[in-house]
Design a protein around this motif. Structure first.
Motif, short mmCIF file in Angstrom:
data_model
loop_
_atom_site.label_atom_id
_atom_site.label_comp_id
_atom_site.label_asym_id
_atom_site.label_seq_id
_atom_site.Cartn_x
_atom_site.Cartn_y
_atom_site.Cartn_z
N ARG A 1 31.01 -30.36 43.30
CA ARG A 1 31.48 -30.79 41.97
C ARG A 1 32.89 -31.38 42.03
N LEU A 2 33.77 -30.73 42.78
CA LEU A 2 35.13 -31.24 42.87
C LEU A 2 35.17 -32.57 43.63
N TRP A 3 34.35 -32.70 44.66
CA TRP A 3 34.32 -33.94 45.43
C TRP A 3 33.87 -35.12 44.57
N ARG A 4 32.99 -34.86 43.62
CA ARG A 4 32.53 -35.94 42.73
C ARG A 4 33.69 -36.56 41.95
N VAL A 5 34.73 -35.79 41.66
CA VAL A 5 35.86 -36.34 40.89
C VAL A 5 37.03 -36.76 41.79
N LEU A 6 37.02 -36.35 43.05
CA LEU A 6 38.11 -36.72 43.95
C LEU A 6 37.77 -37.90 44.86
N SER A 7 36.49 -38.14 45.09
CA SER A 7 36.09 -39.18 46.04
C SER A 7 36.37 -40.57 45.50
N ASN A 8 36.41 -41.51 46.41
CA ASN A 8 36.56 -42.94 46.08
C ASN A 8 37.81 -43.26 45.26
N GLY A 9 38.87 -42.51 45.45
CA GLY A 9 40.13 -42.80 44.78
C GLY A 9 40.08 -42.69 43.27
N GLN A 10 39.16 -41.86 42.74
CA GLN A 10 39.00 -41.74 41.29
C GLN A 10 40.20 -41.09 40.61
#
Length: 176
Positions: free
Chosen positions: A51-60
């Motif tokens: 869940r946290l990676w979904r909001v941290l990935s790709n420079g979001q």
């Protein structure tokens, strides 16, 4: 026999601090083990880490790049932003506060700040965790704006050491 750079870095007969890129003063064998363990952890993340990676990935997060399960020193950080020297750790119920404090102190010695959040916080208040990470990033200075604690012994990268254009030189940069 010619070795690839990766094979050369894993030579067991070389001292751990010899040469650049060997990593954190650890043996090549131990460093390879850490990288393998980190890759395994990336393939099998916990639900809060997903869940946290979904909001941290790709420079979001304001363009900041995070890596997950990154090897930092002798540890594997859940999420690391190298540019701001920030590590985000997602802690489960079994974390030992004393060991975490020691680990955080060692990482601070490498120039990293650690932000700890719990699995529960990620699962129930992801927006709050996101805000806390954003605040930590805003407070952190750029890692590369500070001088490196271990400058190159050859003096590479120092201002004024490059020969002028057209001048003859036998520097390493000319042969790269």
């Amino acid at each position: 026999m010619i070795l690839s750079p990766q094979d050369n870095d894993r030579r067991e007969n070389s001292p751990p601090l010899q040469g650049r890129g060997r990593g954190w003063g650890l043996s090549a064998e131990y460093l390879a083990l850490l990288h393998k363990r980190a890759a395994d952890m990336r393939r099998n993340p916990t639900e809060p880490e997903k869940r946290l990676w979904r909001v941290l990935s790709n420079g979001q997060l304001d363009g900041h790049k995070f890596r997950r399960q990154a090897v930092v020193g002798r540890f594997i950080a859940d999420f690391a932003c190298a540019q701001k020297a920030l590590i985000v750790e997602v802690d489960g119920d079994t974390h030992d506060a004393g060991k975490d404090r020691l680990r955080d102190d060692i990482l601070a010695g490498h120039g990293f700040r650690v932000l700890r959040v719990t699995n529960y916080e990620v699962m129930t208040n992801l927006e709050g965790v996101f805000r806390a990470i954003r605040i930590s990033l805003d407070q952190a200075s750029l890692r590369w704006a500070r001088p490196h604690p271990n400058p190159s012994p050859e003096g590479e990268g120092l201002e004024g050491t490059m020969p002028s254009i057209g001048a003859s030189s036998n520097s390493k940069a000319d042969h790269a």
